[in-house]
Design a protein around this motif. Structure first.
Motif, short mmCIF file in Angstrom:
data_model
loop_
_atom_site.label_atom_id
_atom_site.label_comp_id
_atom_site.label_asym_id
_atom_site.label_seq_id
_atom_site.Cartn_x
_atom_site.Cartn_y
_atom_site.Cartn_z
N PHE A 3 22.12 41.79 35.86
CA PHE A 3 22.67 40.33 35.18
C PHE A 3 21.77 39.83 34.27
O PHE A 3 20.78 39.12 34.96
CB PHE A 3 23.62 39.57 36.03
CG PHE A 3 24.22 38.65 35.27
CD1 PHE A 3 25.44 39.02 34.60
CD2 PHE A 3 24.15 37.47 35.36
CE1 PHE A 3 26.35 38.05 34.03
CE2 PHE A 3 24.68 36.41 34.97
CZ PHE A 3 25.87 36.65 34.08
N LYS A 4 21.95 39.49 32.86
CA LYS A 4 21.17 38.75 32.05
C LYS A 4 21.95 37.73 31.43
O LYS A 4 23.08 38.17 30.66
CB LYS A 4 20.09 39.56 31.18
CG LYS A 4 19.28 40.51 31.83
CD LYS A 4 18.46 41.34 30.81
CE LYS A 4 17.53 42.38 31.77
NZ LYS A 4 16.66 43.00 30.88
N ILE A 5 21.75 36.39 31.45
CA ILE A 5 22.37 35.37 30.63
C ILE A 5 22.16 35.71 29.15
O ILE A 5 20.95 35.81 28.47
CB ILE A 5 22.17 34.24 31.22
CG1 ILE A 5 22.18 33.83 32.52
CG2 ILE A 5 22.79 32.92 30.11
CD1 ILE A 5 21.96 32.63 33.23
N ARG A 6 23.32 35.74 28.25
CA ARG A 6 23.00 35.89 26.65
C ARG A 6 23.71 34.48 26.15
O ARG A 6 24.51 33.84 26.97
CB ARG A 6 24.13 37.24 26.44
CG ARG A 6 23.66 38.48 26.78
CD ARG A 6 24.33 39.38 26.31
NE ARG A 6 25.84 39.07 26.47
CZ ARG A 6 26.69 39.61 27.15
NH1 ARG A 6 26.32 40.27 28.41
NH2 ARG A 6 28.13 39.47 27.20
N PRO A 7 23.31 34.12 25.05
CA PRO A 7 24.22 33.13 24.24
C PRO A 7 25.35 33.08 24.25
O PRO A 7 25.92 34.22 24.40
CB PRO A 7 23.21 32.96 22.95
CG PRO A 7 21.94 33.95 23.05
CD PRO A 7 22.29 34.86 24.15
N ASP A 8 26.27 32.33 23.98
CA ASP A 8 27.70 32.15 23.91
C ASP A 8 28.21 33.24 22.86
O ASP A 8 27.63 33.17 22.00
CB ASP A 8 28.15 30.83 23.72
CG ASP A 8 27.88 29.82 24.96
OD1 ASP A 8 27.89 30.68 26.07
OD2 ASP A 8 28.01 28.56 24.81
#
Length: 60
Positions: A3-8
């Motif tokens: 899981f990688k956090i991406r911009p909104d």
């Protein structure tokens, strides 16, 4: 897959959901300095969960 956090993202619809306070704290700590909102993180986490579900259990 990790899981990688991406911009909104942009296109959204409002939903109301309650979170346990401990979970809110963990999420806020995880997104600190990542350029993503709480809602953006929750959306990404839900997409990740749906993409990685074991579909064989849904057929029971």
């Amino acid at each position: 897959m990790t899981f990688k956090i991406r911009p909104d993202r942009k296109e959204t619809e409002n939903k109301t959901i309650r979170f346990p306070l401990e979970l809110v704290g963990k999420i806020e700590k995880a997104i600190e300095g990542k350029g993503v909102t709480f809602s953006g993180f929750v959306i990404q986490a839900c997409e990740y969960a749906l993409d990685n579900m074991d579909d064989s259990k849904n057929n029971e």
